[in-house]
Design an enzyme around this catalytic site. Structure first.
Site, PDB file in Angstrom:
ATOM      1  N   SER A 145      39.755  38.527  22.536  1.00 50.75           N
ATOM      2  CA  SER A 145      40.469  37.260  22.747  1.00 50.75           C
ATOM      3  C   SER A 145      39.757  36.158  21.977  1.00 50.75           C
ATOM      4  O   SER A 145      38.543  36.256  21.726  1.00 50.75           O
ATOM      5  CB  SER A 145      40.454  36.895  24.239  1.00 50.75           C
ATOM      6  N   TYR A 158      35.933  36.292  32.436  1.00 51.31           N
ATOM      7  CA  TYR A 158      36.857  36.766  31.392  1.00 51.31           C
ATOM      8  C   TYR A 158      36.257  36.510  30.006  1.00 51.31           C
ATOM      9  O   TYR A 158      36.222  37.410  29.155  1.00 51.31           O
ATOM     10  CB  TYR A 158      38.201  36.045  31.530  1.00 51.31           C
TER      11      TYR A 158
HETATM   12  N1  NAD Z   1      48.396  37.154  26.578  1.00 48.08           N
HETATM   13  C1  NAD Z   1      47.460  36.444  26.010  1.00 48.08           C
HETATM   14  O1  NAD Z   1      47.623  35.240  25.799  1.00 48.08           O
HETATM   15  C2  NAD Z   1      46.175  37.105  25.559  1.00 48.08           C
HETATM   16  C3  NAD Z   1      45.311  36.350  24.755  1.00 48.08           C
HETATM   17  C4  NAD Z   1      44.125  36.918  24.320  1.00 48.08           C
HETATM   18  C5  NAD Z   1      43.813  38.219  24.670  1.00 48.08           C
HETATM   19  N2  NAD Z   1      44.669  38.934  25.444  1.00 48.08           N
HETATM   20  C6  NAD Z   1      44.274  40.311  25.768  1.00 48.08           C
HETATM   21  O2  NAD Z   1      45.306  41.203  25.403  1.00 48.08           O
HETATM   22  C7  NAD Z   1      45.267  42.329  26.270  1.00 48.08           C
HETATM   23  C8  NAD Z   1      46.637  42.551  26.870  1.00 48.08           C
HETATM   24  O3  NAD Z   1      46.911  41.479  27.740  1.00 48.08           O
HETATM   25  P1  NAD Z   1      48.385  40.996  28.099  1.00 48.08           P
HETATM   26  O4  NAD Z   1      48.469  39.573  27.785  1.00 48.08           O
HETATM   27  O5  NAD Z   1      49.348  41.952  27.566  1.00 48.08           O
HETATM   28  O6  NAD Z   1      48.292  41.051  29.694  1.00 48.08           O
HETATM   29  P2  NAD Z   1      49.030  41.942  30.761  1.00 48.08           P
HETATM   30  O7  NAD Z   1      48.528  41.476  32.084  1.00 48.08           O
HETATM   31  O8  NAD Z   1      50.496  41.958  30.517  1.00 48.08           O
HETATM   32  O9  NAD Z   1      48.471  43.403  30.431  1.00 48.08           O
HETATM   33  C9  NAD Z   1      47.309  43.924  30.966  1.00 48.08           C
HETATM   34  C10 NAD Z   1      47.637  45.293  31.533  1.00 48.08           C
HETATM   35  O10 NAD Z   1      46.451  45.903  32.001  1.00 48.08           O
HETATM   36  C11 NAD Z   1      46.776  46.619  33.169  1.00 48.08           C
HETATM   37  N3  NAD Z   1      45.574  46.846  33.967  1.00 48.08           N
HETATM   38  C12 NAD Z   1      44.818  45.947  34.640  1.00 48.08           C
HETATM   39  N4  NAD Z   1      43.804  46.571  35.262  1.00 48.08           N
HETATM   40  C13 NAD Z   1      43.909  47.885  34.963  1.00 48.08           C
HETATM   41  C14 NAD Z   1      43.140  49.032  35.306  1.00 48.08           C
HETATM   42  N5  NAD Z   1      42.080  48.951  36.095  1.00 48.08           N
HETATM   43  N6  NAD Z   1      43.532  50.223  34.809  1.00 48.08           N
HETATM   44  C15 NAD Z   1      44.634  50.328  34.027  1.00 48.08           C
HETATM   45  N7  NAD Z   1      45.397  49.279  33.668  1.00 48.08           N
HETATM   46  C16 NAD Z   1      45.031  48.076  34.136  1.00 48.08           C
HETATM   47  C17 NAD Z   1      47.775  45.716  33.894  1.00 48.08           C
HETATM   48  O11 NAD Z   1      48.513  46.433  34.872  1.00 48.08           O
HETATM   49  C18 NAD Z   1      48.624  45.245  32.715  1.00 48.08           C
HETATM   50  O12 NAD Z   1      49.672  46.147  32.466  1.00 48.08           O
HETATM   51  C19 NAD Z   1      44.178  42.048  27.291  1.00 48.08           C
HETATM   52  O13 NAD Z   1      42.986  42.676  26.892  1.00 48.08           O
HETATM   53  C20 NAD Z   1      44.034  40.544  27.244  1.00 48.08           C
HETATM   54  O14 NAD Z   1      42.767  40.132  27.664  1.00 48.08           O
HETATM   55  C21 NAD Z   1      45.845  38.406  25.909  1.00 48.08           C
END
Ligand code: NAD
Length: 264
Positions: A145, A158
């Site tokens: 991120s 985080y």
């Molecule tokens: N959306 C954003 O703005 C953003 C920005 C920077 C980084 N990210 C990163 O991108 C990645 C995806 O995030 P996203 O935005 O799609 O969020 P999201 O919450 O839609 O996806 C995260 C997924 O991880 C799953 N999860 C959580 N704990 C788990 C576990 N113990 N075992 C298995 N699955 C588990 C959740 O059920 C969910 O489906 C993450 O690593 C997040 O930190 C997202």
């Protein structure tokens, strides 16, 4: 944009996270011809992903797995490798996003965040690398991120976990370059996913979600938040031969967020 539906033909991909960015990457790799197994803790989301893939005539098997559980990871990887005949691509997108400074963050939340966001990458890589070695190589992508570089207030656990992913990515890349395994991370800015919706509700509970997303978007020089499919395109590039000389790096897709000084 036309997708090369043959680019990943014969490739097997394992993706963690079945909503948001993980979901988009699973569908994008499958659209490129890969067999995909997606692992997530949310069974309703797993079912939704599998049925969306089926509607698009794509091969995505979605299974429940808690990526913080060593035993569950071992057996999920073994099943996936058996079903797909190996694993060429691993995408670690599953994560949680707790809020709070360190004083506010309970030890259980801190530990759970590290166990999922960093430990999950470690456990998945540990189980998958021997499988990739048998194939003569592979590619690992870790979702980090922008918060691994610069963060907002009140996201201590985080942000720490995302900085750790940058370091772990470099360590994995160095250690496994001789195995012909390339390892990179992707650092998105704000992307429209369930995780961002949770952030919106946390920081501005009184405001409609779309208004908060517009406010988040305004902080990015491009004036908007990103779409999961835009992150999936970068992932597809890095996972393909087109990204063949990339390893040990972080790739930022943030609408210019990190380029901006707070005052400008
Ligand atoms: N959306 C954003 O703005 C953003 C920005 C920077 C980084 N990210 C990163 O991108 C990645 C995806 O995030 P996203 O935005 O799609 O969020 P999201 O919450 O839609 O996806 C995260 C997924 O991880 C799953 N999860 C959580 N704990 C788990 C576990 N113990 N075992 C298995 N699955 C588990 C959740 O059920 C969910 O489906 C993450 O690593 C997040 O930190 C997202």
């Amino acid at each position: 944009m036309a997708i090369d539906t043959n680019e990943f033909a014969g490739k097997a991909a394992l993706v963690t996270g079945t909503t948001g960015i993980g979901r988009a990457i699973a569908l994008r790799l499958a659209a490129g011809g890969a067999q995909v197994t997606a692992l997530g803790i949310d069974e309703a989301a797993n079912r939704e992903l599998a049925s969306t893939a089926k509607d698009q005539r794509l091969t995505v098997v979605a299974e429940r797995c808690d990526i913080a559980e060593p035993q569950a990871v071992e057996s999920a990887v073994e099943r996936a490798a058996q079903r797909m005949g190996g694993i060429d691509i691993l995408v670690n997108a599953a994560a949680i996003h707790p809020f709070g400074n360190v004083v506010e963050t309970e030890p259980e939340i801190w530990n759970r965040c590290m166990a999922i966001n960093v430990g999950g990458v470690y456990l998945m890589a540990r189980a998958v690398i021997p499988v990739m070695r048998k194939r003569g190589g592979g590619c690992i992508l870790n979702l980090a991120s922008v918060q691994g570089y610069a963060c907002q207030k009140g996201v201590a656990a985080y942000a720490a976990s995302k900085g750790a992913i940058h370091s772990l990515t470099r360590a994995l890349a160095l250690d496994h370059a001789p195995d012909r395994i390339r390892v990179n991370s992707i650092s998105p800015g704000s992307v429209r996913t369930p995780m961002l919706a949770t952030s919106a509700a946390h920081f501005s509970p009184e405001m409609p979600e779309d208004e908060v997303f517009a406010r988040f978007g305004a902080a990015h020089p491009l004036g908007r938040i990103g779409a999961p499919e835009e992150i999936a395109e970068l992932a597809a590039f890095l996972a393909s031969e087109r990204g063949g000389f990339c390893t040990g790096s972080d790739f930022v897709a943030d609408g210019g967020l990190l380029a901006r000084l707070g005052v400008s």
